[in-house]
Design an enzyme around this catalytic site. Structure first.
Site: not given
Ligand code: NAD
Length: 258
Positions: A140, A153
């Site tokens: 991120s 985080y």
């Molecule tokens: P999201 O909540 O849409 O998806 C998260 C996924 O992780 C889901 O499939 C969920 O089921 C899975 N998950 C959560 N806990 C779990 C566990 N204990 N075991 C197995 N699976 C698990 O979130 P997202 O926004 O798609 O985030 C995905 C990644 O991207 C994360 O690492 C997040 O930190 C990173 N990220 C997101 C953003 C944003 O703005 N959305 C920005 C930067 C980084």
């Protein structure tokens, strides 16, 4: 031609699903993982399989090292190979440090950081044996800079970038690259739940809060889409990217340019 196989953790939703879709479209067999209803999972499996690749699903909990090791082995067993590991599963919790719940700290460190270590440790021997591999860690902008209210985080994502570099160095001449993707705001449930919480507190509409939230950090006042992150992951798996390693691929609407 070899059909390569990719494991994408946390791929039932958001960025992980976007990456899994893009890799399936590029011809990779896919191991999906993450939580979700049976309907949601089977819709994702059939959507990806429409690309003509094999798609499996495993419900390993990424906070549990033994389940992570079993997930890596299940991928190898299903496809006979494991070429690409995308460490994407992640959670968020927002609170000031003095009020940050200890169980949330432990869960965020386990899922967002330690799981990356456990999965990478288990996957590397398969890649080293083949002399080819790609480790892609979804970090991120919070792996580079901090925001208030996100101590766990931010700590975990800074750790992911450090771990990415260590893996890159150790495998620099083994045909394996390791890179971090550093998104700004991406339109996913993880981000939208923060918009909803702010809208509930402020009384503004979710659309208004979304623009405010993104605009607080990004000169470009719009979300990145999960499919753009997927396209970046496909590029990192391509031959053109075979000397890109230990890098931070920033895709953030200008957040870090300031
Ligand atoms: P999201 O909540 O849409 O998806 C998260 C996924 O992780 C889901 O499939 C969920 O089921 C899975 N998950 C959560 N806990 C779990 C566990 N204990 N075991 C197995 N699976 C698990 O979130 P997202 O926004 O798609 O985030 C995905 C990644 O991207 C994360 O690492 C997040 O930190 C990173 N990220 C997101 C953003 C944003 O703005 N959305 C920005 C930067 C980084």
């Amino acid at each position: 031609m070899i059909r390569r196989a990719a494991l994408v953790t946390g791929s039932t939703s958001g960025i992980g699903l976007g990456i899994a879709k893009a890799l399936a479209g590029a011809g990779y067999d896919i191991m999906l993982n993450g939580f979700g209803s049976a309907t949601q999972v089977s819709a994702a499996v059939s959507d990806l399989a429409a690309a003509g690749v094999r798609v499996e699903y495993n419900d390993a909990d990424m906070s549990k090292p033994s389940e992570i090791r079993a997930l890596v082995q299940a991928t190898k067993d299903a496809f006979g190979r494991l070429d690409v590991l995308v460490n994407n599963a992640g959670i968020q919790h927002v609170a000031r440090t003095e009020a940050f719940p200890e169980d949330k700290w432990d869960a965020i460190l386990a899922i967002n950081l330690s799981a990356v270590f456990h999965a990478t440790k288990a996957a590397l021997p398969h890649m080293q044996k083949e002399g080819w591999g790609r480790v892609i860690n979804v970090a991120s902008v919070h792996g580079r800079v901090a925001s208030e209210g996100k101590c766990a985080y931010v700590a975990a994502k800074h750790g992911v970038i450090g771990l990415t570099k260590a893996v890159a160095l150790e495998n620099a001449n083994a045909g394996i690259t390791a890179n971090a993707i550093c998104p700004g705001w991406v339109e996913t449930p993880l981000a939208l739940q923060q918009v909803a919480a702010r809208a509930a507190a402020s009384g503004l509409s979710e659309a208004e809060e979304a623009e405010l939230l993104v605009g607080e950090k990004q000169p470009m006042k719009r979300f990145t889409s999960p499919s753009s992150i997927g396209a970046l992951a496909v590029f990192l798996c391509s031959d053109a990217a075979d000397t890109i390693t230990g890098s931070e691929q920033v895709i953030d609407g200008g957040w870090l340019a300031q």
